[in-house]
Design a protein around this motif. Sequence first.
Motif, mmCIF file in Angstrom:
data_model
loop_
_atom_site.group_PDB
_atom_site.id
_atom_site.type_symbol
_atom_site.label_atom_id
_atom_site.label_comp_id
_atom_site.label_asym_id
_atom_site.label_seq_id
_atom_site.Cartn_x
_atom_site.Cartn_y
_atom_site.Cartn_z
ATOM 1 N N TYR A 33 12.647 -0.584 3.931
ATOM 2 C CA TYR A 33 12.382 -0.914 2.524
ATOM 3 C C TYR A 33 11.231 -1.903 2.415
ATOM 4 O O TYR A 33 11.012 -2.727 3.308
ATOM 5 C CB TYR A 33 13.626 -1.542 1.881
ATOM 6 N N HIS A 34 10.529 -1.822 1.302
ATOM 7 C CA HIS A 34 9.488 -2.807 1.006
ATOM 8 C C HIS A 34 9.908 -3.594 -0.244
ATOM 9 O O HIS A 34 10.823 -4.379 -0.183
ATOM 10 C CB HIS A 34 8.135 -2.111 0.854
ATOM 11 N N VAL A 35 9.260 -3.304 -1.369
ATOM 12 C CA VAL A 35 9.581 -4.034 -2.603
ATOM 13 C C VAL A 35 10.796 -3.388 -3.277
ATOM 14 O O VAL A 35 10.879 -2.161 -3.376
ATOM 15 C CB VAL A 35 8.370 -4.016 -3.558
ATOM 16 N N PHE A 90 13.952 -4.702 6.001
ATOM 17 C CA PHE A 90 13.095 -5.057 4.867
ATOM 18 C C PHE A 90 11.783 -5.615 5.404
ATOM 19 O O PHE A 90 11.785 -6.593 6.165
ATOM 20 C CB PHE A 90 13.785 -6.109 3.987
ATOM 21 N N ASP A 91 10.672 -5.021 5.010
ATOM 22 C CA ASP A 91 9.348 -5.442 5.479
ATOM 23 C C ASP A 91 8.625 -6.274 4.421
ATOM 24 O O ASP A 91 8.769 -6.021 3.213
ATOM 25 C CB ASP A 91 8.470 -4.211 5.776
ATOM 26 N N ASP A 92 7.829 -7.192 4.874
ATOM 27 C CA ASP A 92 6.781 -7.888 4.088
ATOM 28 C C ASP A 92 7.210 -9.154 3.354
ATOM 29 O O ASP A 92 6.355 -9.822 2.764
ATOM 30 C CB ASP A 92 6.090 -6.958 3.063
ATOM 31 N N ALA A 93 8.504 -9.499 3.361
ATOM 32 C CA ALA A 93 8.942 -10.820 2.858
ATOM 33 C C ALA A 93 8.484 -11.140 1.437
ATOM 34 O O ALA A 93 8.002 -12.238 1.155
ATOM 35 C CB ALA A 93 8.492 -11.926 3.814
ATOM 36 N N VAL A 177 9.513 -10.132 13.443
ATOM 37 C CA VAL A 177 8.073 -10.407 13.307
ATOM 38 C C VAL A 177 7.355 -9.239 12.631
ATOM 39 O O VAL A 177 7.648 -8.068 12.902
ATOM 40 C CB VAL A 177 7.487 -10.683 14.717
ATOM 41 N N HIS A 178 6.425 -9.569 11.740
ATOM 42 C CA HIS A 178 5.616 -8.521 11.082
ATOM 43 C C HIS A 178 4.156 -8.965 10.969
ATOM 44 O O HIS A 178 3.428 -8.460 10.138
ATOM 45 C CB HIS A 178 6.220 -8.216 9.703
ATOM 46 N N THR A 179 3.767 -9.932 11.774
ATOM 47 C CA THR A 179 2.444 -10.587 11.872
ATOM 48 C C THR A 179 2.254 -11.657 10.798
ATOM 49 O O THR A 179 3.015 -11.731 9.837
ATOM 50 C CB THR A 179 1.236 -9.619 11.807
ATOM 51 N N TRP A 181 -0.372 -12.190 8.561
ATOM 52 C CA TRP A 181 -0.711 -11.703 7.215
ATOM 53 C C TRP A 181 -0.930 -10.197 7.140
ATOM 54 O O TRP A 181 -1.809 -9.714 6.443
ATOM 55 C CB TRP A 181 -1.881 -12.451 6.576
ATOM 56 N N HIS A 182 -0.075 -9.463 7.900
ATOM 57 C CA HIS A 182 -0.093 -8.000 7.788
ATOM 58 C C HIS A 182 -1.407 -7.401 8.289
ATOM 59 O O HIS A 182 -1.963 -6.474 7.684
ATOM 60 C CB HIS A 182 0.177 -7.558 6.341
ATOM 61 N N ALA A 183 -1.862 -7.894 9.423
ATOM 62 C CA ALA A 183 -3.117 -7.398 9.990
ATOM 63 C C ALA A 183 -2.965 -5.983 10.532
ATOM 64 O O ALA A 183 -1.921 -5.633 11.100
ATOM 65 C CB ALA A 183 -3.555 -8.326 11.120
HETATM 66 ZN ZN ZN Z 1 4.489 -4.171 6.098
#
Ligand code: ZN
Length: 301
Positions: A33-35, A90-93, A177-179, A181-183
């Motif tokens: 999931y994202h947003v 859940f990705d991207d916080a 971990v997802h980096t 700033w999403h590089a």
């Molecule tokens: Zn992402």
Amino acid sequence: MTRSTTTSGEAGGTITAAVGPANLQGRIPVLEYHVIGGDKNTLYTRTVASYRSDLDSAYKLGYRPITMAQMLDKDFRDVPAGMAPVVVVFDDASDSQFRYLEQNGALIVDPTSALGIWEDFARTHPGWKPRAVFCMLNGGAAGHNFFGDNPKFNGQKKEWRFPKVKYLADQGHELCVHTLWHAKLSQYPDNVVQEQIARNAMGIDSVVPGYRIRTIALPYGLWPKNRPLAWQGSWTDPKTGKAHPYKFDAVLEVAGGPARGPYDPQFNPRSVNRIQAIGNDIVRTLTTLQQSNTRLVVGAK
Ligand SMILES: [Zn+2]
């Protein structure tokens, strides 16, 4: 032999929950999931209603959540015999996943954020434990920084970032971990790849010192040119001269369908497929896995 149990459903009706014989070789769906929010489903946005409906379908089909760490460790203690593990990531916080509201001077989890919905769902669905996986950015733009760093993002405050991350760990969710700033890791030299990963891991460690990070999710599913750097590397901070090594066990892809389970001889934890929350893909896949008896089903302890 397959048997069924009946429980009373939310609407007061009867639900037939799938309960079957153990199948340890089977697949584990890893959802992505994202947003969470908005008024229609898009590639990166799932409405509150659709997300809640996904949880409901998973529950009725006999799935119970486990973390990636539990999957790696074959730790199925949170899944009753005859039921199947599911990993919810859940990705991207973003604040859509974990938002605080201030009420009478106290902070409460916004019941319309992904975490708030999860917790509400758990109150009415026994056995739905706090075992999600949060693959976070700690220096992302537009509030994607440990779930919001600015009142512009639905009133979130910078000083709430660390308490949110700590709360997730304390509850039993997994920090991933997802980096920084999403590089796009495929586009950078080795040192930038390692900086992006190490500084994200350092951010998590500064919230929960000594936390053992097991999992990384690749932004956009893009691998670094030097592939092993996704799971192991080191970055030396030029300001301090100090080296910051990292080493993870699982690398999450962005798509690919149901993941091989840890008892599958071809299980490769450094390339774990996921199912994106697009359209009806999640419910369709969860149903197919159940009906075809190809999912991992836990046996008697
Ligand atoms: Zn992402």
